[in-house]
Structures are given as structure tokens and as C-alpha cells.
Design a protein around this motif. Structure first.
Motif, mmCIF file in Angstrom:
data_model
loop_
_atom_site.group_PDB
_atom_site.id
_atom_site.type_symbol
_atom_site.label_atom_id
_atom_site.label_comp_id
_atom_site.label_asym_id
_atom_site.label_seq_id
_atom_site.Cartn_x
_atom_site.Cartn_y
_atom_site.Cartn_z
ATOM 1 N N ALA A 179 0.844 -1.198 0.000
ATOM 2 C CA ALA A 179 0.000 0.000 0.000
ATOM 3 C C ALA A 179 0.880 1.250 0.000
ATOM 4 C CB ALA A 179 -0.918 -0.009 1.220
ATOM 5 N N THR A 180 2.011 1.185 0.737
ATOM 6 C CA THR A 180 2.906 2.337 0.819
ATOM 7 C C THR A 180 3.434 2.736 -0.550
ATOM 8 O OG1 THR A 180 3.576 1.624 3.012
ATOM 9 C CG2 THR A 180 5.009 3.211 1.900
ATOM 10 N N VAL A 181 4.028 1.751 -1.266
ATOM 11 C CA VAL A 181 4.617 2.127 -2.561
ATOM 12 C C VAL A 181 3.528 2.515 -3.565
ATOM 13 C CG1 VAL A 181 6.732 0.805 -2.289
ATOM 14 C CG2 VAL A 181 4.748 -0.273 -3.331
ATOM 15 N N SER A 182 2.350 1.907 -3.437
ATOM 16 C CA SER A 182 1.275 2.259 -4.373
ATOM 17 C C SER A 182 0.809 3.690 -4.150
ATOM 18 C CB SER A 182 0.094 1.300 -4.218
ATOM 19 O OG SER A 182 0.512 -0.012 -4.478
ATOM 20 N N ALA A 183 0.638 4.054 -2.879
ATOM 21 C CA ALA A 183 0.171 5.410 -2.587
ATOM 22 C C ALA A 183 1.168 6.440 -3.109
ATOM 23 C CB ALA A 183 -0.038 5.588 -1.089
ATOM 24 N N ILE A 184 2.468 6.151 -2.947
ATOM 25 C CA ILE A 184 3.472 7.114 -3.402
ATOM 26 C C ILE A 184 3.415 7.288 -4.923
ATOM 27 C CG2 ILE A 184 5.960 7.519 -3.592
ATOM 28 C CD1 ILE A 184 6.150 6.267 -0.771
ATOM 29 N N GLN A 185 3.069 6.189 -5.616
ATOM 30 C CA GLN A 185 2.983 6.313 -7.072
ATOM 31 C C GLN A 185 1.821 7.189 -7.521
ATOM 32 O OE1 GLN A 185 3.476 2.459 -9.119
ATOM 33 N NE2 GLN A 185 4.183 1.831 -7.111
ATOM 34 N N GLY A 186 0.931 7.483 -6.600
ATOM 35 C CA GLY A 186 -0.143 8.414 -6.931
ATOM 36 C C GLY A 186 0.394 9.762 -7.381
ATOM 37 N N LEU A 187 1.642 10.056 -7.033
ATOM 38 C CA LEU A 187 2.258 11.304 -7.468
ATOM 39 C C LEU A 187 2.381 11.365 -8.986
ATOM 40 C CD1 LEU A 187 5.176 11.897 -4.949
ATOM 41 C CD2 LEU A 187 3.238 13.400 -5.367
ATOM 42 N N VAL A 188 2.635 10.194 -9.582
ATOM 43 C CA VAL A 188 2.790 10.171 -11.035
ATOM 44 C C VAL A 188 1.422 10.337 -11.681
ATOM 45 C CG1 VAL A 188 3.550 8.820 -13.006
ATOM 46 C CG2 VAL A 188 4.806 8.711 -10.841
ATOM 47 N N ALA A 189 0.485 9.548 -11.225
ATOM 48 C CA ALA A 189 -0.900 9.623 -11.709
ATOM 49 C C ALA A 189 -1.711 8.836 -10.708
ATOM 50 C CB ALA A 189 -1.024 8.995 -13.095
#
Ligand code: GDP
Ligand code: MG
Length: 700
Positions: free
Chosen positions: A551-561
Motif C-alpha cells: 500500500a505504501t509504494v502504491s500510494a506514493i505512485q499516486g504522485l505520477v498519476a
């Protein structure tokens, strides 16, 4: 000849422009800003015509007004066509009185003539011509009537003399000043000098100071105020003479407004409408299509995988295509059916005229919060995508209000956040997925209201705005327009899936398939991505109740889109060991198995409010004007997101395991909000007088 179309917003400039040019317009941007510029040739003539942004006066308060003012003064058009909404003379003529001061030929086009009869209004245009001293034509840009005469007038020499707007004391002073100034638009410049407009201070002289001081003594008030008041009395007098209104005509729009703007039921209707929008898209269509799409994506993955293996591709190539690209991009594309419905609903609400009512409905409330109904438009646009929403804040004159709005727009759920909401709501709140997603929408509205309330009393104190609420008639939407609108938005979403999401899926696949020692095919728990995620997953512990690297790495990828959050989760769970083929993202054995309803809702809240994607961050930086201020805004957003998500989880998980009583929670929440409201309402906002219009609440 160079012709400029000048008029208020929604007066019909673009409609007339499109008709005159036969839609063969060149579209570009005004130098330095991204506001659309349209220049074309009037059919059958050599006249070059420019469609300008809508303005209410020639004293610029917003970027749009500045652009139109620059066009009038710096580009020296030969003719200005002043488009006036004939059904709203009073509001439109303010700009006309300013245009009358210019040394440029002005033709007044009384547009929307087709509506006059319906509304029981009669206008004597010959009389108006005399009172203004400019040619006046009644036209309908929509029904294409009266326009030929207007075009013929462009070539003719102006033979009317402009009438006087002000009383003789001011008019005499102005002529005296004009004798000294002499250059083009000397009347306009003189009046600006009397008003002490900062932009003209370099033209000021001792002589003018004396003239102004004498006048001020005579009137015993600020000249700016005198000039504005006289403009309005001129407008009122003119309107009385040329305009007859039959009372008692009730249009269908009036009847509908009795319902949709009703003091008591307007707000509940809005809540129900928005609930239905989400219920339809996420609930009904979502649950009907998500499995179907997922099954087909799995089948596609299997057959492509089979074909690749059959053709002799290595295991890692097959995995890259199937587990990386198809799983990642497919996860996002699966939400297209829901988005079509969401876009369709919003487009219908906009084109029927309902959204304008919502803007008016919120206007009063927003004003108290330091925002006007105008800020609502960026929020509505932002429900599609934050980037145009943030850019749309340019229609707001007041700088503080504009900046505050651009920071809050990303809080509204944009279409890229819908996949996240739909995925979690669909899985954890199965039967109530529509309700759960709609609740997030209202959560966002409440957070925006509270943030605006606090920010307008701390950081952005000088908010004040002049919003002229305009209500277009209710309309049956044009199917062609709606279809194109929905198509464009869906295509933009699909294009992102095919570009940004595709690239990210490949990167994520790589980081999941290799360990730091570049060994392929490791258990994902030992992959590069997991190692990174595990070292920072403590940040999310308070809102998830566990250290969850996935969940952590996925949430951070929200920065890209923001779609990438879902895409990343799909790739991670697809590559997890011991999980059967085609099972759900949250199946046992995936890193997401431990998520509960409370942490799911908290995770949605975090993704909703945290820093938006890079595109929107870039737009925010442009609107805020510096990287430092942009970083502060991002920190504010992410801080809000973290705190809110943590509260949601801490409270939610206790309700889940029965240690907290939901009624107690609601009561405490209401008390807390009331306390904040009371404290905050004691802090006064700064005031910056509203100068640009007479018709908003604060001026009345
Ligand atoms: P702009 O903001 O000045 O460019 O205004 P638009 O050209 O976009 O027009 C605003 C709205 O007014 C649109 O919905 C038009 O269809 C409508 N409109 C424009 N001209 C007329 C007219 O002559 N009659 C009627 N009934 N509607 C019009
Ligand atoms: Mg326009």
C-alpha cells in the motif's frame, strides 16, 4: 479592418464569432498565458475578428480582463463590437459606458434578441442609439438574425456623437484634462486619472492634482466612488427610457428554479443528485462491469502469455508483458465504463444549467469562507481533472481567493481517483459501494469548506470577490456536445493508461521482479520495491494499522498519476507467490490481504487529499508563482491527508471491533466542528473593498 468582440462572459461572443468566421478560426494562446485566443476572418470580407475573454469592466482585476484591456489599447482595433446580453441590460451597460470613452469606433450588438419576447421585454434600440451615441443592432447569434446589418456597419463611418455619461462638473474637468493629454483615448485616460488608478499614475501632473482636489472638495467624497455612482445612474436612466418589461411572465426556468433553488430543498436535492451520480457510476455500472472486464483482461493475459511461450519467449519476457503491462494497464482500463457514466452525468448536469444553480447555491456559504461562487467552477471542472480546474482559477479576480482555490481544487475527487475509490468501495463496502463513494465526495466538500474557513482567516486574509451570479436558462442538452465532451474526457483517460501507466507498469514490474543483487524471479517480498516500501511503511502505519509495503509504494505512485495506485496494486498482487491466477487484488497471500474496511476507507481518504499528481502540482506551481509556495501547498495537502486518514482509521477500527460507539463519535465530531467554527469566526478576515461591480451582495 481589425474587429474585436468585447462583452461580458456568456453574452454570446463565441457564438457570434463562430457564425461570423464559419468556425474557421485559428486558435492559439495569448502570449504568456494559457487562455485561449481565437482570431478569424469574417466570411465574405477581409475583416480580421478576435474573440476576447469575457470582461465586466476595462479596469482589470483578473488576467482575462487584463488581456481584453491590452487588446483594446495596444492592438488598436478599428472597430469594437460590444456584445450586450439584451436580457441583462443593467449589468452589461457598465462596460459599454467605459467603451464609450474610447476613441475607437464602437458598435453595440444587443444579443439574445430571440429571448426578449419570451421574457416579455421590449427594447427601443433607436432610442438607445441616441442615448449612447453609438450604433445599436438587435441580433441573435444563436438564431442568426440581424447579423448582416451589423457586419455592413463595420465599414461605415461612425456618424453619431458619443453622449455624456457624467454630470457637467466631471465632464468639464475631463475636457480640460483632454486638452492637455491629447493622445488617443484621452477621455478614458482622464477619467482614470480622476479615479487615481495606479496604472496611470505616471501620466499624472500638478495640474491634474489641482483639478482633482477641486472636484473632491465639491463632491466631498472619493472621486472613484462619484464616477462609479454616476455610471450606474446613467445606466439606470437609460434602461428606464429604452426598456419596457411586462411583469408576471414566468418562464419554465423560473418555475424550475422555484424547486432547484428553494431555500429548504435545494441542498438536499444536490446531495441526492450527487449521490445518484456516484451510485450509478460506481455502484450500478461498477459492480456490473468490473468483474466482466477483469475476467476478459485475465483471459487476454493468458492467451497472450500462451502465445508468447509458444513462440519461444523467455519466462521473464512473458511475465513483463502479462504481469506487468497487461495487468497494470488493464487494471486502469477496467474503470472506463464507470468513467463514461460519471462523465456523462456531470456533462448533463453542466449543460442543462443545473451546475450554475449549484454555484449560486454555494455562493452565500462560500462568501463567508472567503470564496465566491466563482471558485465553484474550478471545483466542478476539477471533478474531471484537477489540472484544468486549477487553471480555471484564473477567472477569479482576487489573488488570495485565486491562490486558496488552486490549493483546494485537488481535494475534489478527480476522475483518476475514481478507480481507487471504486476498487476499495466495491470490495470492502460491496452492497453499499455507491454510498461509500458518494460519502467520500461529501467528505471532500466538508474538508474543503473547513480548510477554506481556516485558510481565509490565517494565510489568505485578503479575500473578497465580486461575483455576478448569472443563471443561464435551463436547456435540453445538445446530444452532439455531450457526446463529444464525454468522448474527449474518456479518450484522455485512455491515453494516460497507454502512456504514463504503461511506463510505470514496466518500471514497477522491474522493481518487483528483481532484487537489489539483480537476481530475477525472487519472491516479491525480497524485491527492490518491497525493500524500499518496507523501509518507509511506518509512515502509513497509523492509518493502516499495519506495516504494509504494498500500500505504501502504491500510494506514493499516486504522485505520477492517481490511477497508478490501482495499477501498481494489480501488478503487485499479480506477481505475489501462492496466489491463484486471476484472483482479486485483496486475496490472501497478497500484501493487501490485511486491509480491513476501516483501513480501506482511511487509505481512500489519504489518496483523495494527499499531494495531487505531478501534472496538477505543476499547474499549482504556475498559479502560485513560486516553487517554494507550491511545496508549502503540497505539504499542507499531504499533511491534511495524513491526519484525516489517521483519524478515520483510529476511529473506524475502534468502531469495527466494537470498542467505540458510533453515536458518541458523531456527537463528538459535531461538537468539535462547532468549536472550530466558533473560534475561527472570531478571527476577522482582512477586507479589500469590492470595486468592480455593483450587483453582488456586498455592494447592494
Ligand atoms: P461568451 O462567453 O460570450 O463567448 O458566450 P457564448 O458564445 O459561449 O454563449 C453563452 C451561451 O449563450 C451559450 O449557451 C449560447 O448558446 C447562448 N447564446 C449565445 N447567443 C445567443 C442568442 O442569441 N440567443 C440565445 N437564446 N442564446 C444565445
Ligand atoms: Mg467565449
Amino acid at each position: 479592418m481589425k474587429v474585436g468582440l468585447v462583452g461580458n462572459q456568456n453574452s454570446g461572443k463565441t457564438t457570434l464569432f463562430n457564425y461570423l468566421t464559419g468556425m474557421n478560426a485559428k486558435i492559439g494562446n495569448w502570449p504568456g498565458v494559457t487562455i485561449e485566443k481565437k482570431v478569424g476572418k469574417i466570411k465574405g470580407t477581409e475583416h480580421e475578428i478576435t474573440d476576447l475573454p469575457g470582461i465586466y469592466s476595462l479596469s482589470p482585476y483578473s488576467i482575462e480582463e487584463e488581456i481584453s484591456r491590452k487588446y483594446v489599447f495596444d492592438e488598436n482595433p478599428d472597430v469594437i463590437i460590444n456584445i450586450v446580453d439584451a436580457t441583462a441590460l443593467e449589468r452589461s451597460l457598465y462596460l459599454t459606458t467605459q467603451l464609450m470613452e474610447l476613441d475607437t469606433k464602437v458598435i453595440v450588438a444587443l444579443n439574445m434578441a430571440d429571448l426578449l419576447e419570451k421574457k416579455g421585454i421590449e427594447i427601443d434600440e433607436k432610442k438607445l442609439e441616441k442615448l449612447l451615441g453609438t450604433k445599436v443592432f438587435k441580433i441573435s447569434a444563436l438564431k442568426e438574425t440581424g447579423i448582416d446589418e451589423l457586419v455592413k456597419e463595420i465599414d461605415k463611418k461612425e456618424d453619431l456623437k458619443r453622449e455624456k455619461v457624467f454630470d457637467s462638473k466631471i465632464e468639464d474637468a475631463v475636457s480640460k484634462m483632454q486638452n492637455t493629454i491629447k493622445d488617443k483615448h484621452s477621455k478614458f485616460t482622464s477619467i482614470k486619472l480622476l479615479e487615481m488608478d495606479q496604472r496611470f499614475s505616471s501620466r499624472n501632473t500638478k495640474e491634474f492634482d489641482d483639478i482633482r482636489n477641486n472636484l473632491e472638495k465639491e463632491y466631498d467624497t472619493d472621486l472613484e466612488e462619484v464616477i462609479a455612482t454616476e455610471r450606474y445612474s446613467f445606466i439606470e436612466k437609460t434602461k428606464k427610457e429604452v426598456c419596457k418589461e411586462k411583469k408576471g411572465i414566468v418562464t419554465l426556468s423560473d418555475k424550475l428554479d422555484k424547486i432547484f433553488l428553494n431555500k429548504w430543498i435545494a441542498f438536499p436535492i444536490f446531495v441526492v443528485v450527487m449521490f445518484l451520480v456516484y451510485y450509478l457510476s460506481v455502484g450500478v455500472v461498477g459492480s456490473a462491469t468490473v468483474d466482466w472486464v477483469a475476467d476478459h483482461m485475465d483471459a487476454l493475459g493468458e492467451s497472450v502469455g500462451g502465445a508468447l511461450e509458444g513462440a519461444g519467449a523467455s519466462e521473464w519476457v512473458t511475465s513483463l508483458v502479462v504481469d506487468g503491462i497487461i495487468a497494470g494497464v488493464g487494471a486502469v482500463l477496467g474503470f472506463v465504463p464507470q468513467l463514461i457514466i460519471l462523465f456523462l452525468c456531470i456533462s448533463l448536469l453542466e449543460t442543462t444549467g443545473y451546475m450554475s444553480r449549484i454555484a449560486l447555491l454555494f455562493d452565500k456559504l462560500f462568501r463567508k469562507l472567503g470564496m465566491s461562487g466563482k471558485s465553484l467552477i474550478p471545483f466542478i471542472v476539477g471533478s474531471g481533472c484537477s489540472v484544468p480546474g486549477i487553471m480555471g482559477t484564473r477567472i477569479i479576480e482576487n489573488q488570495d481567493e485565486r491562490e486558496m482555490t488552486s490549493i483546494l481544487v485537488p481535494f475534489i475527487p478527480c476522475s483518476a481517483k475514481l478507480p481507487i475509490i471504486s476498487l476499495f468501495a466495491g470490495y470492502f463496502f460491496a452492497d453499499n459501494s455507491g454510498l461509500a463513494s458518494a460519502s467520500l465526495y461529501f467528505f471532500a466538500i466538508i474538508v474543503i469548506i473547513i480548510s477554506a474557513f481556516i485558510l481565509s482567516r490565517t494565510k489568505f486574509k485578503h479575500v473578497s470577490s465580486s461575483y455576478i451570479s448569472e443563471l443561464p436558462e435551463y436547456k435540453v442538452p445538445s446530444a452532439k456536445y455531450v457526446a463529444k465532451d464525454v468522448f474527449d474526457k474518456v479518450m484522455a483517460f485512455i491515453k494516460r493508461a497507454g502512456s504514463i501507466i504503461l511506463i510505470c507498469s514496466i518500471v514497477i514490474w522491474f522493481l518487483l521482479s528483481f532484487s537489489f543483487s539483480m537476481e530475477y524471479g525472487v519472491d516479491i517480498e525480497d524485491s527492490i520495491l518491497a525493500s524500499i516500501g518496507k523501509s518507509i511503511s511506518w509512515i502509513f502505519y497509523p492509518m493502516l494499522g499495519q506495516n504494509n509495503w504494498g500500500a505504501t509504494v502504491s500510494a506514493i505512485q499516486g504522485l505520477v498519476a492517481k490511477e497508478q495506485v490501482v495499477s501498481s496494486m494489480a501488478v503487485i498482487s499479480g506477481l505475489a507467490e501462492d496466489v491463484e491466477e486471476g484472483s482479486e487484488i485483496f486475496a490472501a497471500g497478497t500484501p493487501f490481504a490485511g486491509i480491513t474496511a476501516a483501513s480501506a476507507y482511511a487509505f481512500m481518504v489519504f489518496n483523495l487529499f494527499s499531494a495531487p499528481c505531478f501534472g496538477a502540482i505543476g499547474a499549482m506551481q504556475r498559479e502560485l508563482g513560486s516553487t517554494k509556495r507550491m511545496l508549502k501547498a503540497v505539504l499542507f495537502q499531504t499533511g491534511c491527508a495524513w491526519i484525516l486518514a489517521t483519524i478515520v482509521y483510529q476511529v473506524g477500527s475502534r468502531i469495527e471491533n466494537g470498542t467505540l460507539n458510533i453515536v458518541n463519535v458523531l456527537v463528538i465530531a459535531v461538537i468539535l466542528i462547532a468549536v472550530i467554527a466558533i473560534i475561527m469566526s472570531k478571527i476577522k478576515r482582512g477586507k479589500e473593498g469590492c470595486k468592480s461591480c455593483p450587483y453582488c451582495d456586498s455592494c447592494k
